[in-house]
Motif scaffolding. Structure first.
Motif, PDB file in Angstrom:
ATOM      1  N   SER A  51       0.846  -1.209  -0.092  1.00  0.00           N
ATOM      2  CA  SER A  51       0.015  -0.003   0.108  1.00  0.00           C
ATOM      3  C   SER A  51       0.877   1.062  -0.120  1.00  0.00           C
ATOM      4  N   LEU A  58      -6.723  -1.646  -4.510  1.00  0.00           N
ATOM      5  CA  LEU A  58      -7.242  -2.658  -3.754  1.00  0.00           C
ATOM      6  C   LEU A  58      -8.597  -2.696  -4.175  1.00  0.00           C
ATOM      7  N   TYR A  71      -5.518  -7.028  -4.637  1.00  0.00           N
ATOM      8  CA  TYR A  71      -4.538  -5.686  -4.460  1.00  0.00           C
ATOM      9  C   TYR A  71      -3.395  -5.876  -5.453  1.00  0.00           C
ATOM     10  N   LEU A 127      -9.630  -5.446 -10.742  1.00  0.00           N
ATOM     11  CA  LEU A 127      -8.116  -4.950 -10.276  1.00  0.00           C
ATOM     12  C   LEU A 127      -7.383  -4.416 -11.628  1.00  0.00           C
TER      13      LEU A 127
END
Length: 184
Positions: A51, A58, A71, A127
């Motif tokens: 992240s 995500l 993610y 995604l």
């Protein structure tokens, strides 16, 4: 089971969901009760590292609570991700990484009771469709790469073998790299 909705989470929202995502990870991979806490810390580290990368994305599957997520992030242009490639890095992978056009699928997980309902495919597609990349890459642990369900999904979703990485420990299992062109 009720309807499952997909939604994108920003890195800040992902941080707010980190404990729920760790619970989801433990349940999705069947961590035994005594090992759930041990497996939790590496996952939380992996999530925090992912992240923090520019372009992190995500997608969460929510059916009255998290039932799955996927993610990933754009590969760094310096090709550091491929420094442990066993043999020559495929030219397309090397060139597209240097151009900033490779998206790494870091995680895809679905709770066992929600599998075989198309949720994993929906997470995968949502995604990757938002990545803007020309090529997607995933690195799978050897046991994951050989699992029958993972093999079937990988083939039907268009992933092809690109090579292996050197094992983390001498004589250990070699992680496998798979790629998939993304339509633009």
């Amino acid at each position: 089971m009720g309807e499952v909705f997909l939604r994108r989470l920003s890195r800040w929202q992902a941080e707010q969901y980190r404990e729920q995502l760790a619970d989801l990870h433990g349940a999705a991979y069947g961590s035994p009760p005594g090992e759930a806490l041990r497996d939790r810390a590496p996952f939380l580290e992996q999530l925090a590292g992912a992240s923090a990368r520019p372009g992190f994305d995500l997608v969460l599957a929510d059916g009255g609570g998290p039932v799955g997520c996927a993610y990933g992030y754009p590969a760094a242009r310096d090709s550091g991700l491929w420094r442990d490639f066993a043999g020559r890095v495929p030219e397309e992978l090397e060139e597209l990484t240097a151009a900033g056009r490779v998206f790494v699928l870091a995680e895809l997980m679905v709770l066992p009771r929600h599998r075989r309902q198309g949720i994993g495919r929906r997470l995968h597609d949502r995604l990757l469709s938002g990545s803007g990349a020309a090529l997607a890459a995933v690195v799978l642990a050897p046991m994951d790469a050989r699992s029958q369900a993972v093999r079937a999904a990988r083939r039907s979703w268009g992933w092809v073998a690109a090579g292996t990485l050197r094992p983390a420990t001498p004589g250990g299992p070699a992680p496998e790299v798979f790629t998939r062109p993304l339509r633009r």
